[in-house]
Design a protein around this motif. Structure first.
Motif: not given
Length: 547
Positions: A243-251
């Motif tokens: 969440y602190g890096t753009p696009g770091g979450t995985l669906g």
């Protein structure tokens, strides 16, 4: 001498005299007949090994063998509270169950998560899945660890005495009160006293070995959260990567694809395709091609309909895989938390996973924001900073500043990383530990590393004389593609009382899709390898083999 102390000592002397020459059956009959007399009694602080204001029995009643939903036979159920030192600290609620048909043994039950509810031993448990310990004759006892409610918020940790109780205090206090009640009920101490638990209970199991070694003859420690501070700081780092890096979450679709890709590459490395990655060490060699298959092609961007992974998403998984090394020491010289088997069979899309929300929700939840980060965030807010508004995403784990000493203190209070277990060895205690190699909550590699530190300190032969470690392929944190049921308590009891050390054991799968299949449970570092012939659902078609 205080009146409560006088009454208890008088009762102990009378009961001990009455039963000095009596049979076990007579003593058990007495505890049922006189169960109600325990109600209102007090256990003085003088017989409890840590500071309290004593304990009070709130209720004591016989549960009849024929009572609705009772599968434990006749027993005396005792419920009470252990008074905290401060009025502002919650009491420790406990339960002790004294069976009419007592086997002469006592079992303290560990909790789970942040505890918060009384653990009693009246139902089957992971380490005794076929019948409750109480129904097989154990006097069982447990507590709520000193607060009510098991939520991800962990707001009880704003109270320092409650943190001490959660970390280790409730274990000793409940043990000493329970042993006093067992003496009052049966007129004698247990012949053997055991402790058993998983996750938080596994951390508690190692805690009693390290802090109260003379109190226990045998211990079961499953999926132990021994490096409690480590796993919470790991959650912080994962949350910052996601969440602190753009696009770091995985669906969820991407999380599932990671698992399926690993299965495709590694399932057959144990000689059979059965949905389980058993040869984890061999699978590690396939990691580069697994990551290559997951990576989005040049110019391709992941979307909700596309399960490829971006560089930022792969970086999040690599944080999970690598763990971390701190530039400072926590208690007992700990600097490292060992990462997860991300590319060796962990399914983060099931159970307690990485969450399903691309942005943080308020308040954080396990489902939306992931179990690890939600717990890490609560740890920082309530355990470390005592500030519910603290910005965990902005916290520098490597350079904690004013919070460094607090982190060090907490790692001692709530943690079990002390490798000095010489007193437990001298006591003759036995330990069985089981951990799933696909655990997504507590890293199995941390458990392996601690085991290896014991081997380095004491030597393999000494460790073999008191400890067994079983690492189970496919097993996650209570779920997974293989969920073992096995009589761990029976194995421990035979080791303690008959000197029959457990070797390869039998695990029966209780996962819904594959319920009933069996596999050998192999001593570490072994794993079950298919013989190349025979029924895939029978353990006899496999042998334990070292990587």
């Amino acid at each position: 001498m205080p009146q409560a102390t006088t009454l208890l000592l008088r009762a102990l002397l009378v009961f001990t005299a009455v039963f000095a020459c009596s049979t076990r059956a007579n003593a058990a009959a007495y505890v049922v007949k006189h169960c109600a007399e325990l109600e209102g009694q007090s256990v003085p602080a003088s017989v409890i090994g840590l500071p309290t204001r004593g304990a009070t029995i709130l209720s004591a009643s016989v549960v009849a063998a024929a009572a609705p939903k009772n599968r434990n036979g006749e027993y005396c159920r005792v419920v009470g509270v252990i008074k905290a030192e401060l009025d502002t600290t919650p009491d420790i609620r406990f339960e002790v169950n004294l069976p009419a048909l007592w086997n002469g043994r006592a079992l303290q039950m560990g909790g789970g998560g942040y505890n918060g509810s009384i653990v009693s031993g009246t139902e089957p448990a992971a380490f005794a899945p076929y019948a409750s310990p109480l129904s097989t004759g154990y006097a069982t006892f447990g507590s709520d660890s000193g607060h009510v409610g098991n939520s991800g918020r962990a707001d009880f940790a704003m109270n320092d005495e409650a943190v001490v109780n959660f970390g280790y205090g409730h274990l000793k206090k409940t043990h000493d009160v329970a042993l006093a009640l067992i003496m009052m009920g049966y007129g004698r101490k247990p012949e053997q006293t055991y402790f058993a638990g998983g996750s938080t209970g596994g951390r508690e199991a190692f805690t009693v070995i390290e802090r109260y070694p003379d109190d226990y003859d045998g211990v079961i420690a499953n999926a132990p959260a021994i490096n409690f501070s480590g796993v919470r700081l790991m959650g912080v780092k994962v949350g910052q990567a996601a969440y602190g890096t753009p696009g770091g979450t995985l669906g969820p679709v991407q999380q599932k694809r990671v698992f399926e890709t690993v299965l495709h590459e590694c399932d057959g490395l144990d000689g059979v395709v059965d949905g389980i990655v058993s040869n984890v060490e061999a699978c590690r060699k396939h990691e580069p091609q697994i990551i290559a298959q997951l990576r989005c092609a040049s110019g391709q961007r992941p979307s909700l309909r596309d399960s490829c992974l971006s560089e930022a998403q792969l970086a999040t998984l690599e944080v999970l895989r690598d763990g971390f090394t701190l530039p400072y020491e926590l208690a007992y010289g700990v600097t490292k938390f060992y990462g997860y088997n991300v590319f060796q069979g962990v399914d983060f899309s099931s159970g307690l996973g990485l969450g399903n929300s691309p942005v943080l929700t308020q308040p954080l939840t396990f489902d939306a924001d992931g179990y690890l980060f939600t717990q890490g965030d609560s740890y920082m807010k309530y355990f470390v900073t005592h500030d519910p508004r603290f910005n965990t995403l902005g916290f520098d784990v490597d350079h904690p500043g004013i919070y460094k000493s607090r982190l060090v203190d907490l790692s001692s209070t709530v943690g079990a990383m002390n490798p000095d277990i010489s007193e437990f060895l001298a006591h003759g205690g036995k330990l069985i530990t089981m951990h799933g190699l696909a655990d997504e909550v507590i890293s199995p590699n941390q458990t392996i590393a601690f085991y290896q530190s014991l081997v380095a300190k004491y030597g393999q032969s000494i460790v073999d004389s008191f400890m067994r470690l079983y690492m189970v392929p496919g097993f996650q944190h209570g779920n997974g593609v293989f969920i073992p049921a096995w009589d761990e308590l029976g194995a421990l009891d035979r080791w303690v009382t008959m000197n029959i050390a457990p070797e390869t054991l039998l695990g029966t799968d209780i996962a819904s899709a594959t319920n009933g299949r069996t596999r050998p449970l192999c001593r570490y570092p072994g794993y079950p390898k298919y013989l190349g012939r025979g029924n895939l659902n029978n353990a006899s078609s496999f042998r334990c083999e070292n990587p």
